[in-house]
Motif scaffolding. Structure first.
Motif, PDB file in Angstrom:
ATOM      1  N   THR A 194       0.815  -1.213   0.000  1.00 52.21           N
ATOM      2  CA  THR A 194       0.000   0.000   0.000  1.00 52.21           C
ATOM      3  C   THR A 194       0.851   1.266   0.000  1.00 52.21           C
ATOM      4  O   THR A 194       0.365   2.332  -0.386  1.00 52.21           O
ATOM      5  CB  THR A 194      -0.942   0.018   1.221  1.00 52.21           C
ATOM      6  OG1 THR A 194      -0.172   0.028   2.438  1.00 52.21           O
ATOM      7  CG2 THR A 194      -1.856  -1.198   1.229  1.00 52.21           C
ATOM      8  N   ILE A 195       2.121   1.172   0.416  1.00 51.40           N
ATOM      9  CA  ILE A 195       2.996   2.344   0.394  1.00 51.40           C
ATOM     10  C   ILE A 195       3.109   2.896  -1.026  1.00 51.40           C
ATOM     11  O   ILE A 195       3.070   4.110  -1.251  1.00 51.40           O
ATOM     12  CB  ILE A 195       4.398   1.998   0.922  1.00 51.40           C
ATOM     13  CG1 ILE A 195       4.347   1.507   2.362  1.00 51.40           C
ATOM     14  CG2 ILE A 195       5.340   3.196   0.803  1.00 51.40           C
ATOM     15  CD1 ILE A 195       5.687   0.979   2.866  1.00 51.40           C
ATOM     16  N   ASP A 196       3.242   2.005  -1.997  1.00 46.45           N
ATOM     17  CA  ASP A 196       3.510   2.411  -3.368  1.00 46.45           C
ATOM     18  C   ASP A 196       2.287   2.367  -4.282  1.00 46.45           C
ATOM     19  O   ASP A 196       2.289   3.022  -5.326  1.00 46.45           O
ATOM     20  CB  ASP A 196       4.609   1.519  -3.960  1.00 46.45           C
ATOM     21  CG  ASP A 196       5.889   1.583  -3.151  1.00 46.45           C
ATOM     22  OD1 ASP A 196       6.446   2.684  -3.013  1.00 46.45           O
ATOM     23  OD2 ASP A 196       6.306   0.537  -2.620  1.00 46.45           O
ATOM     24  N   ALA A 197       1.244   1.620  -3.888  1.00 45.48           N
ATOM     25  CA  ALA A 197       0.114   1.412  -4.793  1.00 45.48           C
ATOM     26  C   ALA A 197      -1.159   2.128  -4.378  1.00 45.48           C
ATOM     27  O   ALA A 197      -2.154   2.072  -5.096  1.00 45.48           O
ATOM     28  CB  ALA A 197      -0.182  -0.093  -4.924  1.00 45.48           C
ATOM     29  N   CYS A 198      -1.143   2.806  -3.228  1.00 41.08           N
ATOM     30  CA  CYS A 198      -2.345   3.476  -2.730  1.00 41.08           C
ATOM     31  C   CYS A 198      -2.025   4.918  -2.359  1.00 41.08           C
ATOM     32  O   CYS A 198      -0.898   5.229  -1.964  1.00 41.08           O
ATOM     33  CB  CYS A 198      -2.912   2.761  -1.499  1.00 41.08           C
ATOM     34  SG  CYS A 198      -3.372   1.037  -1.783  1.00 41.08           S
ATOM     35  N   ALA A 199      -3.015   5.776  -2.445  1.00 41.18           N
ATOM     36  CA  ALA A 199      -2.815   7.165  -2.037  1.00 41.18           C
ATOM     37  C   ALA A 199      -2.523   7.253  -0.547  1.00 41.18           C
ATOM     38  O   ALA A 199      -1.753   8.118  -0.101  1.00 41.18           O
ATOM     39  CB  ALA A 199      -4.051   7.995  -2.394  1.00 41.18           C
ATOM     40  N   THR A 200      -3.134   6.354   0.232  1.00 41.60           N
ATOM     41  CA  THR A 200      -2.938   6.328   1.678  1.00 41.60           C
ATOM     42  C   THR A 200      -2.456   4.943   2.071  1.00 41.60           C
ATOM     43  O   THR A 200      -3.193   3.965   1.902  1.00 41.60           O
ATOM     44  CB  THR A 200      -4.244   6.639   2.431  1.00 41.60           C
ATOM     45  OG1 THR A 200      -4.815   7.835   1.915  1.00 41.60           O
ATOM     46  CG2 THR A 200      -3.992   6.798   3.921  1.00 41.60           C
ATOM     47  N   SER A 201      -1.239   4.832   2.581  1.00 42.07           N
ATOM     48  CA  SER A 201      -0.700   3.527   2.964  1.00 42.07           C
ATOM     49  C   SER A 201      -1.310   3.055   4.272  1.00 42.07           C
ATOM     50  O   SER A 201      -1.920   3.841   5.027  1.00 42.07           O
ATOM     51  CB  SER A 201       0.816   3.602   3.126  1.00 42.07           C
ATOM     52  OG  SER A 201       1.152   4.315   4.315  1.00 42.07           O
ATOM     53  N   GLN A 202      -1.117   1.769   4.591  1.00 30.66           N
ATOM     54  CA  GLN A 202      -1.590   1.254   5.879  1.00 30.66           C
ATOM     55  C   GLN A 202      -0.920   1.992   7.040  1.00 30.66           C
ATOM     56  O   GLN A 202      -1.514   2.162   8.107  1.00 30.66           O
ATOM     57  CB  GLN A 202      -1.333  -0.245   5.991  1.00 30.66           C
ATOM     58  CG  GLN A 202       0.132  -0.661   6.000  1.00 30.66           C
ATOM     59  CD  GLN A 202       0.341  -2.114   6.427  1.00 30.66           C
ATOM     60  OE1 GLN A 202      -0.548  -2.746   6.993  1.00 30.66           O
ATOM     61  NE2 GLN A 202       1.520  -2.651   6.153  1.00 30.66           N
ATOM     62  N   PHE A 203       0.301   2.449   6.840  1.00 28.07           N
ATOM     63  CA  PHE A 203       1.036   3.139   7.898  1.00 28.07           C
ATOM     64  C   PHE A 203       0.468   4.539   8.132  1.00 28.07           C
ATOM     65  O   PHE A 203       0.314   4.978   9.278  1.00 28.07           O
ATOM     66  CB  PHE A 203       2.524   3.189   7.549  1.00 28.07           C
ATOM     67  CG  PHE A 203       3.124   1.827   7.343  1.00 28.07           C
ATOM     68  CD1 PHE A 203       3.445   1.029   8.428  1.00 28.07           C
ATOM     69  CD2 PHE A 203       3.326   1.325   6.069  1.00 28.07           C
ATOM     70  CE1 PHE A 203       3.975  -0.247   8.255  1.00 28.07           C
ATOM     71  CE2 PHE A 203       3.856   0.057   5.878  1.00 28.07           C
ATOM     72  CZ  PHE A 203       4.168  -0.731   6.973  1.00 28.07           C
ATOM     73  N   GLU A 204       0.142   5.237   7.056  1.00 30.35           N
ATOM     74  CA  GLU A 204      -0.496   6.538   7.222  1.00 30.35           C
ATOM     75  C   GLU A 204      -1.876   6.383   7.844  1.00 30.35           C
ATOM     76  O   GLU A 204      -2.294   7.222   8.649  1.00 30.35           O
ATOM     77  CB  GLU A 204      -0.586   7.268   5.882  1.00 30.35           C
ATOM     78  CG  GLU A 204      -1.190   8.659   6.026  1.00 30.35           C
ATOM     79  CD  GLU A 204      -1.224   9.445   4.732  1.00 30.35           C
ATOM     80  OE1 GLU A 204      -2.154  10.279   4.599  1.00 30.35           O
ATOM     81  OE2 GLU A 204      -0.345   9.260   3.876  1.00 30.35           O
ATOM     82  N   GLN A 205      -2.596   5.312   7.492  1.00 35.88           N
ATOM     83  CA  GLN A 205      -3.905   5.092   8.112  1.00 35.88           C
ATOM     84  C   GLN A 205      -3.768   4.935   9.621  1.00 35.88           C
ATOM     85  O   GLN A 205      -4.597   5.450  10.384  1.00 35.88           O
ATOM     86  CB  GLN A 205      -4.579   3.843   7.528  1.00 35.88           C
ATOM     87  CG  GLN A 205      -5.002   3.949   6.085  1.00 35.88           C
ATOM     88  CD  GLN A 205      -6.212   4.830   5.824  1.00 35.88           C
ATOM     89  OE1 GLN A 205      -6.379   5.873   6.442  1.00 35.88           O
ATOM     90  NE2 GLN A 205      -7.063   4.401   4.901  1.00 35.88           N
ATOM     91  N   LEU A 206      -2.736   4.211  10.079  1.00 40.91           N
ATOM     92  CA  LEU A 206      -2.525   4.069  11.516  1.00 40.91           C
ATOM     93  C   LEU A 206      -2.307   5.435  12.157  1.00 40.91           C
ATOM     94  O   LEU A 206      -2.900   5.748  13.201  1.00 40.91           O
ATOM     95  CB  LEU A 206      -1.332   3.157  11.793  1.00 40.91           C
ATOM     96  CG  LEU A 206      -0.925   3.018  13.259  1.00 40.91           C
ATOM     97  CD1 LEU A 206      -2.068   2.476  14.108  1.00 40.91           C
ATOM     98  CD2 LEU A 206       0.307   2.124  13.406  1.00 40.91           C
ATOM     99  N   VAL A 207      -1.469   6.251  11.541  1.00 38.82           N
ATOM    100  CA  VAL A 207      -1.210   7.598  12.065  1.00 38.82           C
ATOM    101  C   VAL A 207      -2.508   8.405  12.104  1.00 38.82           C
ATOM    102  O   VAL A 207      -2.825   9.054  13.115  1.00 38.82           O
ATOM    103  CB  VAL A 207      -0.144   8.308  11.207  1.00 38.82           C
ATOM    104  CG1 VAL A 207      -0.011   9.773  11.618  1.00 38.82           C
ATOM    105  CG2 VAL A 207       1.189   7.593  11.327  1.00 38.82           C
ATOM    106  N   ARG A 208      -3.254   8.382  11.021  1.00 43.48           N
ATOM    107  CA  ARG A 208      -4.501   9.133  10.963  1.00 43.48           C
ATOM    108  C   ARG A 208      -5.471   8.672  12.048  1.00 43.48           C
ATOM    109  O   ARG A 208      -6.110   9.490  12.730  1.00 43.48           O
ATOM    110  CB  ARG A 208      -5.143   8.973   9.584  1.00 43.48           C
ATOM    111  CG  ARG A 208      -4.460   9.763   8.471  1.00 43.48           C
ATOM    112  CD  ARG A 208      -5.018   9.400   7.100  1.00 43.48           C
ATOM    113  NE  ARG A 208      -4.535  10.284   6.060  1.00 43.48           N
ATOM    114  CZ  ARG A 208      -5.168  11.367   5.615  1.00 43.48           C
ATOM    115  NH1 ARG A 208      -6.356  11.684   6.131  1.00 43.48           N
ATOM    116  NH2 ARG A 208      -4.661  12.128   4.659  1.00 43.48           N
ATOM    117  N   ALA A 209      -5.578   7.363  12.215  1.00 41.12           N
ATOM    118  CA  ALA A 209      -6.540   6.825  13.181  1.00 41.12           C
ATOM    119  C   ALA A 209      -6.192   7.220  14.601  1.00 41.12           C
ATOM    120  O   ALA A 209      -7.034   7.718  15.353  1.00 41.12           O
ATOM    121  CB  ALA A 209      -6.616   5.307  13.047  1.00 41.12           C
ATOM    122  N   VAL A 210      -4.941   7.016  15.007  1.00 45.75           N
ATOM    123  CA  VAL A 210      -4.593   7.261  16.408  1.00 45.75           C
ATOM    124  C   VAL A 210      -4.511   8.748  16.718  1.00 45.75           C
ATOM    125  O   VAL A 210      -4.666   9.149  17.880  1.00 45.75           O
ATOM    126  CB  VAL A 210      -3.282   6.544  16.797  1.00 45.75           C
ATOM    127  CG1 VAL A 210      -3.390   5.047  16.529  1.00 45.75           C
ATOM    128  CG2 VAL A 210      -2.070   7.146  16.113  1.00 45.75           C
TER     129      VAL A 210
END
Length: 364
Positions: free
Chosen positions: A282-298
């Motif tokens: 997801t880092i390279d294939a999505c506008a929002t990676s799983q890692f950014e989603q974690l940051v956004r959520a918390v």
């Protein structure tokens, strides 16, 4: 669901655990203007190399934990086996996502499988095996072949043994350390898939497409995104992940590993309440990676869009495979990610490489 508590850009995210998942989360946090403070017993950890601050101390060091909490606006984790007592202690000082209740379930395979089943979600047949006698009784009931797994701490094929008809079940239980185990019945599966789903403080959900995972020696070797399965099965896998993240009341990201049987059933294998190896694409294939989603959520931000702009194939670089980095760095279209680990060991994940393809045209 409690009210959303937003951490403004410039705030500090505390990270429990210093591995590559923390590293990639810290890099995503920096894009949004956050600092990361990592707490880990390990010096020169991959996460610390890209973080603003670090505390090197044991997870039972209450004084160090208190100082860490005082320096952070919110705390999260990159490893689900952080001691529950550590998370509970920190939660009395600073917001922590996911919380101790989530970890108590996902750290124990028996508790986890029981939780999943209570949500009306199927797993492989299983029985607890807290003693040699229980293991023998479970094998008699479920039959062999089967897999005996430690209830706690097993990962990447560790802490488990395959049992064939005629094997000494009691001896296998003893060989795993004489600890609480679960016995899982044999599943004739066509493939393994996983879904990563994010959940915000306000209960909003964002699920990534289901992906297919291929393992080698018990370790994830390749992820194909998206999985090439019947759309109805993909929708069922995503629905299962959404149901479980809501039932856990988890804020952050949850990875749900599943088997798809040859008969078309979806069975949950394991839960991971943190970013997952199968979500690195997801880092390279999505506008929002799983890692950014974690940051956004918390941090209480709105979740980003999980849709992929490209298909992807992600390969782990395990052990000495990372020595291919010059070749991979020179390969057109290869998105290379190295984790900053000083020493390569057999079975150790040193990095990964992702290749992107137009939608529907992934080379598999």
């Amino acid at each position: 669901m409690s009210a959303r508590r937003t951490v403004a850009s410039g705030g500090t995210i505390g990270m429990l655990g210093g591995g590559q998942l923390g590293r990639m989360t810290a890099m995503a946090a920096a894009r949004l203007g956050y600092r990361t403070h990592v707490f880990t017993p390990e010096a020169d950890s991959p996460c610390a190399q890209v973080s603003a601050a670090q505390t090197v101390a044991g997870y039972d060091d209450r004084d160090a934990l208190a100082r860490f909490a005082q320096a952070c606006d919110v705390v999260t984790l990159e490893w689900e086996n952080i001691p529950v007592d550590t998370v509970a202690f920190l939660a009395g000082l600073v917001p922590v996502h996911p919380g101790a209740g989530v970890l108590a379930v996902t750290q124990d395979r028996a508790l986890e499988k029981g939780f999943v089943n209570r949500q009306g979600v199927a797993t492989a047949p299983w029985r607890p095996a807290g003693s040699a006698a229980e293991a023998v009784a479970a094998a008699s009931e479920l039959g062999l072949p089967a897999i005996l797994k430690t209830a706690r701490l097993g990962y990447d094929g560790k802490g488990q043994v395959r049992l064939a008809p005629g094997d000494d079940v009691a001896a296998a239980w003893s060989a795993l350390g004489g600890v609480d185990c679960v016995l899982e019945g044999f599943v004739d599966f066509a493939c393994e898939v996983s879904v990563v789903v994010a959940r915000g403080q306000d209960g909003a959900l964002a699920a990534y497409p289901a992906v297919e995972n291929r393992h080698r020696d018990g370790i994830l070797a390749r992820t194909l995104a998206p999985a090439s399965l019947d759309p109805a099965l993909l929708a069922e896998a995503e629905a299962v992940a959404r149901r479980l993240v809501e039932a856990l009341d988890l804020v952050g990201v949850l990875a749900v590993e599943m088997f798809v049987t040859r008969g078309g059933r979806v069975l949950v294998n394991e839960l991971a309440p943190r970013p997952h190896n199968s979500g690195h694409w997801t880092i390279d294939a999505c506008a929002t990676s799983q890692f950014e989603q974690l940051v956004r959520a918390v941090c209480g931000l709105p979740l980003g869009a999980p849709e992929a702009h490209s298909d992807a194939v992600m390969d782990n670089l395990i052990g000495l495979e990372a020595e291919r980095w010059p070749e991979l760095a020179a390969s057109p279209g290869a998105c290379l990610h190295l984790y900053g680990k000083a020493q390569a060991r057999p079975g150790r994940k040193m990095g990964h490489v992702t290749r992107l393809f137009p939608k529907g045209q992934a080379g598999r």
